[in-house]
Design a protein around this motif. Structure first.
Motif, short mmCIF file in Angstrom:
data_model
loop_
_atom_site.label_atom_id
_atom_site.label_comp_id
_atom_site.label_asym_id
_atom_site.label_seq_id
_atom_site.Cartn_x
_atom_site.Cartn_y
_atom_site.Cartn_z
N ALA A 97 11.74 -10.57 4.47
CA ALA A 97 12.95 -10.60 3.65
C ALA A 97 12.63 -10.07 2.27
N LEU A 98 13.61 -9.37 1.69
CA LEU A 98 13.47 -8.87 0.33
C LEU A 98 14.09 -9.86 -0.64
N PRO A 99 13.61 -9.90 -1.88
CA PRO A 99 14.33 -10.68 -2.89
C PRO A 99 15.78 -10.19 -3.00
N ALA A 100 16.70 -11.08 -3.32
CA ALA A 100 18.12 -10.74 -3.32
C ALA A 100 18.43 -9.55 -4.21
N GLN A 101 17.70 -9.39 -5.32
CA GLN A 101 17.99 -8.33 -6.27
C GLN A 101 17.22 -7.04 -6.02
N VAL A 102 16.48 -6.96 -4.93
CA VAL A 102 15.65 -5.79 -4.61
C VAL A 102 16.26 -5.02 -3.44
N SER A 103 16.31 -3.69 -3.57
CA SER A 103 16.91 -2.84 -2.52
C SER A 103 15.88 -2.10 -1.69
N GLN A 104 14.76 -1.67 -2.30
CA GLN A 104 13.78 -0.88 -1.56
C GLN A 104 12.38 -1.13 -2.08
N VAL A 105 11.41 -1.02 -1.17
CA VAL A 105 10.00 -1.20 -1.51
C VAL A 105 9.20 -0.10 -0.83
N SER A 106 8.32 0.56 -1.60
CA SER A 106 7.43 1.59 -1.05
C SER A 106 5.99 1.24 -1.40
N TYR A 107 5.06 1.76 -0.58
CA TYR A 107 3.64 1.42 -0.77
C TYR A 107 2.79 2.64 -0.43
N PHE A 108 1.89 2.98 -1.34
CA PHE A 108 0.95 4.08 -1.11
C PHE A 108 -0.43 3.61 -1.59
N ALA A 109 -1.49 3.97 -0.87
CA ALA A 109 -2.81 3.47 -1.25
C ALA A 109 -3.91 4.44 -0.83
N VAL A 110 -4.95 4.49 -1.67
CA VAL A 110 -6.17 5.26 -1.37
C VAL A 110 -7.36 4.31 -1.46
N PHE A 111 -8.24 4.40 -0.45
CA PHE A 111 -9.45 3.57 -0.41
C PHE A 111 -10.66 4.51 -0.24
N LYS A 170 -24.17 -8.45 13.32
CA LYS A 170 -25.64 -8.41 13.37
C LYS A 170 -26.08 -6.97 13.61
N PRO A 171 -26.69 -6.31 12.62
CA PRO A 171 -26.89 -6.81 11.25
C PRO A 171 -25.58 -6.83 10.47
N ALA A 172 -25.55 -7.58 9.37
CA ALA A 172 -24.33 -7.72 8.57
C ALA A 172 -23.95 -6.37 7.96
N TRP A 173 -22.63 -6.13 7.91
CA TRP A 173 -22.14 -4.91 7.29
C TRP A 173 -22.34 -4.98 5.78
N LYS A 174 -22.71 -3.85 5.19
CA LYS A 174 -22.90 -3.79 3.74
C LYS A 174 -21.92 -2.83 3.08
N ASP A 175 -20.86 -2.47 3.81
CA ASP A 175 -19.87 -1.52 3.29
C ASP A 175 -19.08 -2.11 2.12
N GLY A 176 -18.58 -1.21 1.30
CA GLY A 176 -17.67 -1.57 0.23
C GLY A 176 -16.63 -0.48 0.05
N SER A 177 -15.59 -0.76 -0.73
CA SER A 177 -14.55 0.25 -0.94
C SER A 177 -13.82 0.02 -2.25
N THR A 178 -13.44 1.11 -2.90
CA THR A 178 -12.50 1.04 -4.01
C THR A 178 -11.10 0.85 -3.40
N ALA A 179 -10.12 0.56 -4.25
CA ALA A 179 -8.74 0.46 -3.79
C ALA A 179 -7.81 0.78 -4.95
N THR A 180 -6.92 1.73 -4.74
CA THR A 180 -5.87 2.00 -5.71
C THR A 180 -4.55 1.99 -4.95
N CYS A 181 -3.72 0.98 -5.24
CA CYS A 181 -2.49 0.75 -4.49
C CYS A 181 -1.28 0.89 -5.41
N LEU A 182 -0.31 1.63 -4.93
CA LEU A 182 0.93 1.87 -5.67
C LEU A 182 2.06 1.17 -4.93
N LEU A 183 2.65 0.16 -5.57
CA LEU A 183 3.77 -0.57 -4.99
C LEU A 183 5.00 -0.27 -5.85
N VAL A 184 6.02 0.32 -5.23
CA VAL A 184 7.23 0.68 -5.97
C VAL A 184 8.36 -0.22 -5.50
#
Length: 357
Positions: A97-111, A170-184
Motif C-alpha cells: 500500500a502507498l501512503p494516502a498522499q503518494v501517487s507513484q514510487v520509482s527505484y533505481f540502484a547501482v551496486f 564454507k569457506p565464508a564469503w568475503k564479498d562486499g559491495s557499494t550501493a547507490t539507490c535512488l528512490l523517487v
C-alpha cells in the motif's frame, strides 16, 4: 422533514393579515433564520473548498515527473562482471500500500561489488524487497521522516541478511559491495549511498534573465565514503582499525559497504548517507554510476557528454521507442563505452534516468 418547520405556530384566533403586509416575526425567529442562512453559506463554502482541494490534488498528480531508466554495463578488463543494477520505474507493484498522499514510487540502484559478485547480486535481488516491506502505507503523517527511517532500516537489514548468509558458507564469503539507490516518491528524490558509486543531477538554468541562454548545472546527490575522509578515518581508528595507503587495513578502498564481514569490526559500516532533492521542470536527467565511470570522468564532464549526445543529429528510428528515448539510450551506451575507451580497466555500470514533466 416537515414542510412547515420554518413557519410560526398558528394561534387560536389569528389576526387578519393584509396581502400587502408581510407576516410579522419575532426576534427569536429572525435569529433562527440568520443561523440557518449562515449554516447554508458555511456548507457551500466547505463544498467549494473540498472541490478546490480535489482540483489541486488532480493538478499535482498530473504534474508529477515522468521517469524512464536506461542502463549500460561494460566488463572493462576484469575477468568477472561484479556490478549489479536494478531499474523499477514503477515500484508500486512491490508495495502492499502507498501512503494516502503518494501517487507513484520509482527505484533505481547501482551496486559495485569487490572480492566477488555475490554481495552486489544479493543487494540487487533483496534490497528493494526489504524496502517494500518497510515502506510506509495508508494514512500516515510525516511521510518524509518515515521514508528516511525506512531506508536506514532497509540497508541495515540487507547487510545483516547477507553477512548471515556469507558466514554460513564454507569457506565464508568475503564479498562486499557499494550501493547507490535512488528512490523517487512523487517529485521527491531520496538518495541512499554507501561507498564510492555516485549520483548526479543535471538541472538546466537560464543565465542573464528570461531571454538568456540555458546552461547545465551539475548537482551532487551522493557523498563518497573512503577511508581518507577525516570522519571516516576517525571512526575506523576508534574501532581499532587502521588506514594504510588510503585503504582500510591497507586493503579495502571503501569505508562503508554491504558485506565485507571481516572489516565490520574495524569500523566499516552499512549506514548510508541520505540526501533529498525535489525535482523541478528544469531537471533533465540523473546519472547513477559506479566508480568505474568517475575514474575517467568528472561529474560535470559526464553530464556534458550526455547533453552532447542528446543534442546530436537524427537517430535511427526503432519500433516502440520515441526519438527522445532513442537519444537517451544512445547517450547511456556511449557514456559507458567512452569510459572504457578512456582507459578504465574497472567494471563500468551507468544508469541514466530521464526526467520529463
Amino acid at each position: 422533514m416537515d414542510l412547515f418547520d420554518d413557519l410560526p405556530e398558528p394561534t387560536q384566533t389569528p389576526a387578519p393579515v393584509s396581502a400587502a403586509q408581510p407576516p410579522s416575526t419575532t426576534e427569536e425567529e429572525e435569529e433562527e433564520e440568520e443561523e440557518r442562512t449562515f449554516k447554508r453559506k458555511r456548507d457551500d463554502a466547505e463544498c467549494r473548498s473540498e472541490e478546490k482541494e480535489e482540483e489541486i490534488k488532480k493538478v499535482c498528480r498530473e504534474g508529477l515527473p515522468v521517469l524512464r531508466g536506461y542502463v549500460a554495463a561494460r566488463r572493462g578488463e576484469r575477468e568477472e562482471m561484479q556490478d549489479a543494477h536494478v531499474l523499477l520505474t514503477d515500484m508500486s507493484s512491490c508495495l502492499s500500500a502507498l501512503p494516502a498522499q503518494v501517487s507513484q514510487v520509482s527505484y533505481f540502484a547501482v551496486f559495485d561489488g569487490h572480492g566477488g559478485a555475490r554481495a552486489s547480486r544479493f543487494a540487487a535481488e533483496n534490497l528493494h524487497h526489504n524496502l517494500a516491506k518497510k515502506f510506509p502505507g495508508g494514512e500516515t503523517e510525516n511521510v518524509d521522516k518515515l521514508i528516511k527511517k525506512c531506508l536506514l532500516d532497509t540497508f541495515r537489514q540487507t547487510d545483516e541478511d547477507f553477512l548471515k548468509k556469507a558466514s554460513s558458507q564454507k569457506p565464508a564469503w568475503k564479498d562486499g559491495s557499494t550501493a547507490t539507490c535512488l528512490l523517487v516518491v512523487d517529485d521527491m528524490v531520496y538518495v541512499a549511498n554507501l561507498g564510492d558509486s555516485r549520483a548526479v543531477l543535471c538541472r538546466m538554468e537560464v543565465s542573464g534573465g528570461a531571454g538568456g541562454q540555458r546552461r547545465s548545472v551539475t548537482l551532487a546527490l551522493s557523498r563518497e565514503h573512503n577511508p581518507t575522509i577525516y570522519e571516516e578515518r576517525m571512526r575506523i581508528q576508534r574501532a581499532g582499525g587502521t588506514v594504510r595507503d588510503g585503504r582500510v587495513l591497507g586493503v579495502l578502498e571503501v569505508s562503508r559497504s554491504i558485506g565485507d564481514g571481516q572489516y565490520k569490526r574495524c569500523g566499516v559500516i552499512s549506514t548510508p548517507d541520505l540526501r533529498k532533492c525535489q525535482l523541478t521542470a528544469n531537471d533533465r536527467f540523473i546519472i547513477l554510476a559506479c566508480d568505474g565511470l568517475f575514474k575517467v570522468f568528472s561529474a560535470d564532464e559526464a553530464v556534458k557528454f550526455v547533453l552532447g549526445v542528446l543534442q546530436e543529429g537524427s537517430v535511427e528510428p526503432r519500433p516502440g521507442l520515441t526519438e527522445e528515448e532513442l537519444r537517451f539510450e544512445a547517450a547511456c551506451q556511449q557514456l559507458a563505452s567512452e569510459a572504457v575507451r578512456r582507459g578504465c580497466a574497472d567494471n563500468v555500470t551507468v544508469i541514466l534516468v530521464s526526467i520529463g514533466f
